[in-house]
Design a protein around this motif. Structure first.
Motif, PDB file in Angstrom:
ATOM      1  N   ASP A  19      51.896  65.181   0.355  1.00 52.43           N
ATOM      2  CA  ASP A  19      50.206  65.800   0.153  1.00 52.43           C
ATOM      3  C   ASP A  19      49.267  65.202   0.761  1.00 52.43           C
ATOM      4  N   VAL A  20      49.354  63.966  -0.243  1.00 54.70           N
ATOM      5  CA  VAL A  20      48.165  63.524  -0.449  1.00 54.70           C
ATOM      6  C   VAL A  20      48.161  61.889   0.739  1.00 54.70           C
ATOM      7  N   LEU A  21      49.579  61.824   1.273  1.00 53.85           N
ATOM      8  CA  LEU A  21      49.101  61.200   2.165  1.00 53.85           C
ATOM      9  C   LEU A  21      48.794  61.882   3.880  1.00 53.85           C
ATOM     10  N   GLU A  22      49.265  62.778   3.556  1.00 56.97           N
ATOM     11  CA  GLU A  22      48.712  63.860   5.052  1.00 56.97           C
ATOM     12  C   GLU A  22      47.773  63.429   4.771  1.00 56.97           C
ATOM     13  N   ALA A  23      47.035  63.999   3.567  1.00 58.04           N
ATOM     14  CA  ALA A  23      45.355  63.998   3.119  1.00 58.04           C
ATOM     15  C   ALA A  23      45.026  62.870   4.438  1.00 58.04           C
ATOM     16  N   LEU A  31      38.348  58.030   2.568  1.00 56.15           N
ATOM     17  CA  LEU A  31      37.887  59.818   1.667  1.00 56.15           C
ATOM     18  C   LEU A  31      37.513  59.283   0.099  1.00 56.15           C
ATOM     19  N   HIS A  32      36.939  59.546  -0.590  1.00 55.02           N
ATOM     20  CA  HIS A  32      36.535  60.104  -1.595  1.00 55.02           C
ATOM     21  C   HIS A  32      38.023  60.488  -3.319  1.00 55.02           C
ATOM     22  N   ALA A  40      44.221  68.316  -0.542  1.00 56.47           N
ATOM     23  CA  ALA A  40      45.880  67.825  -0.456  1.00 56.47           C
ATOM     24  C   ALA A  40      45.705  69.773  -1.457  1.00 56.47           C
ATOM     25  N   GLY A  41      44.942  70.294  -1.781  1.00 59.17           N
ATOM     26  CA  GLY A  41      45.053  71.660  -2.321  1.00 59.17           C
ATOM     27  C   GLY A  41      45.898  71.633  -4.101  1.00 59.17           C
ATOM     28  N   LYS A  42      45.496  70.415  -4.623  1.00 53.18           N
ATOM     29  CA  LYS A  42      46.130  69.729  -5.484  1.00 53.18           C
ATOM     30  C   LYS A  42      44.790  68.958  -7.291  1.00 53.18           C
ATOM     31  N   PRO A  43      44.800  69.394  -8.763  1.00 51.20           N
ATOM     32  CA  PRO A  43      43.363  68.945  -8.693  1.00 51.20           C
ATOM     33  C   PRO A  43      43.495  67.723  -9.291  1.00 51.20           C
ATOM     34  N   THR A  44      42.589  67.225  -9.399  1.00 55.54           N
ATOM     35  CA  THR A  44      41.845  65.487  -9.436  1.00 55.54           C
ATOM     36  C   THR A  44      43.007  65.319 -10.611  1.00 55.54           C
ATOM     37  N   GLY A  45      43.633  65.629 -11.406  1.00 50.08           N
ATOM     38  CA  GLY A  45      43.953  65.105 -12.392  1.00 50.08           C
ATOM     39  C   GLY A  45      45.437  64.247 -12.343  1.00 50.08           C
ATOM     40  N   SER A  46      45.605  65.216 -11.258  1.00 46.82           N
ATOM     41  CA  SER A  46      47.455  64.726 -10.523  1.00 46.82           C
ATOM     42  C   SER A  46      46.968  64.144  -9.486  1.00 46.82           C
ATOM     43  N   ILE A  47      46.317  63.850  -8.794  1.00 45.12           N
ATOM     44  CA  ILE A  47      45.790  62.983  -7.587  1.00 45.12           C
ATOM     45  C   ILE A  47      45.516  61.128  -7.705  1.00 45.12           C
ATOM     46  N   TYR A  48      44.735  61.424  -9.137  1.00 48.95           N
ATOM     47  CA  TYR A  48      44.678  60.338  -9.402  1.00 48.95           C
ATOM     48  C   TYR A  48      45.284  58.889  -9.758  1.00 48.95           C
ATOM     49  N   PRO A  49      46.161  59.880 -10.809  1.00 45.66           N
ATOM     50  CA  PRO A  49      47.458  58.456 -10.711  1.00 45.66           C
ATOM     51  C   PRO A  49      48.721  58.248  -9.824  1.00 45.66           C
ATOM     52  N   ILE A  50      48.560  59.658  -8.601  1.00 49.10           N
ATOM     53  CA  ILE A  50      49.431  58.941  -7.140  1.00 49.10           C
ATOM     54  C   ILE A  50      48.652  58.178  -6.532  1.00 49.10           C
ATOM     55  N   LEU A  51      46.824  58.329  -6.680  1.00 48.96           N
ATOM     56  CA  LEU A  51      46.029  57.270  -6.049  1.00 48.96           C
ATOM     57  C   LEU A  51      45.838  55.364  -6.308  1.00 48.96           C
TER      58      LEU A  51
END
Length: 125
Positions: A19-23, A31-32, A40-51
């Motif tokens: 989802d992050v890659l698609e974003a 993007l910030h 991505a439709g995900k909470p920030t708590g799961s996004i930042y580790p992926i980033l």
């Protein structure tokens, strides 16, 4: 037509990572973090580790905003796919999802609920 080429990823590719890659693939600009989470439709708590994993693998570049933020808002960190990251993201999304997202001019793509959870929730009502 795109040719699917298997890409060996230095980390596990989860549905949230897809989802992050698609974003990023659908964005026309950097993007910030919060914008990535929203797209991505995900909470920030799961996004930042992926980033962080994507940046550590060399798939993303990032920088802090240089302008002073608005009163009461912290500085934003902006992310963009590297050339290698863009190629890898396209190959993985195409391999796993069968199609590439279309670039958006302003609004990010609609997030997909994981494993049909929204459909189950709507059916319950």
């Amino acid at each position: 037509m795109y040719r699917v080429r298997r890409v060996k990823s230095p980390f596990r590719i989860t549905s949230a990572t897809l989802d992050v890659l698609e974003a990023f693939l659908s964005a026309r600009e950097e993007l910030h973090g919060f914008a990535v989470a929203k797209a991505a439709g995900k909470p920030t708590g799961s996004i930042y580790p992926i980033l962080a994993r994507l940046e550590q693998a060399g798939w993303l570049d990032s920088h802090w905003e240089t302008e002073h933020p608005e009163e009461g808002r912290p500085r934003r960190r902006f992310y963009a796919l590297t050339p290698h990251g863009g190629q890898a993201a396209r190959a993985i999304v195409l391999e796993r999802r069968g199609e590439l997202p279309t670039p958006q001019t302003s609004a990010p793509h609609r997030p997909r609920p994981a494993f049909g959870s929204l459909a189950r929730w709507r059916a319950a009502w």
